[in-house]
Design a protein around this motif. Structure first.
Motif, PDB file in Angstrom:
ATOM      1  N   LEU A 135       0.833  -1.204   0.000  1.00 49.44           N
ATOM      2  CA  LEU A 135       0.000   0.000   0.000  1.00 49.44           C
ATOM      3  C   LEU A 135       0.867   1.254   0.000  1.00 49.44           C
TER       4      LEU A 135
ATOM      5  N   ASP B 103      -3.638   5.979  -6.977  1.00 57.53           N
ATOM      6  CA  ASP B 103      -4.006   4.562  -6.997  1.00 57.53           C
ATOM      7  C   ASP B 103      -4.491   4.107  -5.623  1.00 57.53           C
ATOM      8  N   ARG B 104      -3.836   4.612  -4.570  1.00 57.39           N
ATOM      9  CA  ARG B 104      -4.239   4.221  -3.220  1.00 57.39           C
ATOM     10  C   ARG B 104      -5.638   4.740  -2.900  1.00 57.39           C
TER      11      ARG B 104
ATOM     12  N   ARG C  14      -4.339  -1.454 -11.908  1.00 60.64           N
ATOM     13  CA  ARG C  14      -2.901  -1.267 -11.652  1.00 60.64           C
ATOM     14  C   ARG C  14      -2.580  -1.513 -10.179  1.00 60.64           C
ATOM     15  N   ALA C  15      -3.425  -0.965  -9.289  1.00 57.68           N
ATOM     16  CA  ALA C  15      -3.194  -1.149  -7.848  1.00 57.68           C
ATOM     17  C   ALA C  15      -3.299  -2.614  -7.463  1.00 57.68           C
TER      18      ALA C  15
ATOM     19  N   ARG D 267      -6.822   2.568 -12.744  1.00 54.75           N
ATOM     20  CA  ARG D 267      -6.061   2.712 -11.496  1.00 54.75           C
ATOM     21  C   ARG D 267      -6.274   1.506 -10.582  1.00 54.75           C
TER      22      ARG D 267
ATOM     23  N   LYS E 283      -0.180  -4.431  -8.608  1.00 55.77           N
ATOM     24  CA  LYS E 283       0.995  -4.122  -7.790  1.00 55.77           C
ATOM     25  C   LYS E 283       0.916  -4.799  -6.421  1.00 55.77           C
ATOM     26  N   VAL E 284      -0.283  -4.786  -5.832  1.00 57.75           N
ATOM     27  CA  VAL E 284      -0.439  -5.449  -4.536  1.00 57.75           C
ATOM     28  C   VAL E 284      -0.216  -6.948  -4.678  1.00 57.75           C
TER      29      VAL E 284
ATOM     30  N   LEU F  88       2.146   2.335  -3.468  1.00 56.66           N
ATOM     31  CA  LEU F  88       1.208   2.842  -4.464  1.00 56.66           C
ATOM     32  C   LEU F  88       1.264   4.357  -4.531  1.00 56.66           C
ATOM     33  N   SER F  89       0.967   4.900  -5.698  1.00 52.78           N
ATOM     34  CA  SER F  89       0.813   6.349  -5.810  1.00 52.78           C
ATOM     35  C   SER F  89      -0.415   6.758  -5.013  1.00 52.78           C
TER      36      SER F  89
END
Length: 202
Positions: A133, A140-141, A174-175, A171, A178-179, A136-137
């Motif tokens: 978390l 995105d968060r 993408r999030a 977004r 990434k997670v 993340l940008s």
């Protein structure tokens, strides 16, 4: 999640009436303050959540004459204000998440434990997830946590953040990716719960 009691007027009607009768705005606070506080506490901890909640409703009160009456529920509007205020504390949030990832103990983590069910608390306070978390940008968060923790639909997130629905979807995808990558794919249930598939909400 709170909402207008059965038989009462919609948020939009209440806000419109409060322009002439400011005391009516207190009802909007009663309906939504607990949810806004809970969300802010998960992001920044209880201490900051008090200020975020108060500032959210103060900003809402001051701009209520510009509220779009075509939107019956004020939830996206209020979460959008709160997200903007939380964004100003992004260094604090990232610092707390990194501390949580490093040590497993943090005031924000303790707030999560107070406000979410045991399973989610155990997952949210895990080091790898906190680190994911933190990485993340802020944009995105915001999208990820408004969907996962505030339970907003994509359209509501779009309204809250003043971004197109397509941007919300990209977004969130993408999030989630990434997670999932940060967690090594070891716990897909965790990833699904904190970042649902984009087909889960309309």
């Amino acid at each position: 999640m709170n909402g207008p009691p059965e038989g009462s007027c919609q948020d939009a009607q209440l806000i419109a009436r409060s322009v002439e009768r400011p005391e009516l705005f207190a009802e909007l606070y009663q309906r939504h303050a607990a949810d806004i506080h809970r969300y802010a506490a998960r992001r920044l901890g209880d201490g900051a959540a008090d200020d975020i909640t108060a500032d959210t409703f103060l900003a809402a009160f001051r701009t209520r004459n510009r509220y779009d009456p075509a939107r019956p529920s004020a939830r996206p509007w209020l979460y959008g204000i709160a997200a903007n205020l939380i964004g100003k504390h992004r260094r604090t949030e990232v610092r707390a998440l990194k501390a949580l990832a490093r040590t497993g103990r943090d005031p924000v983590g303790e707030s999560w434990s107070d406000h979410v069910d045991a399973r989610m608390a155990a997952q949210a306070t895990s080091g790898p997830l906190a680190a994911a978390l933190a990485a993340l940008s802020i944009g995105d968060r915001h999208v990820l946590l408004l969907v996962a923790w505030a339970d907003l639909s994509y359209q509501e997130v779009s309204d809250a953040l003043s971004i197109p629905v397509g941007t919300v979807r990209s977004r969130l995808n993408r999030a989630r990716r990434k997670v999932r990558d940060a967690l090594g794919g070891a716990d897909p249930t965790l990833v699904h719960e904190i970042a649902p598939e984009v087909t889960a909400h309309g």
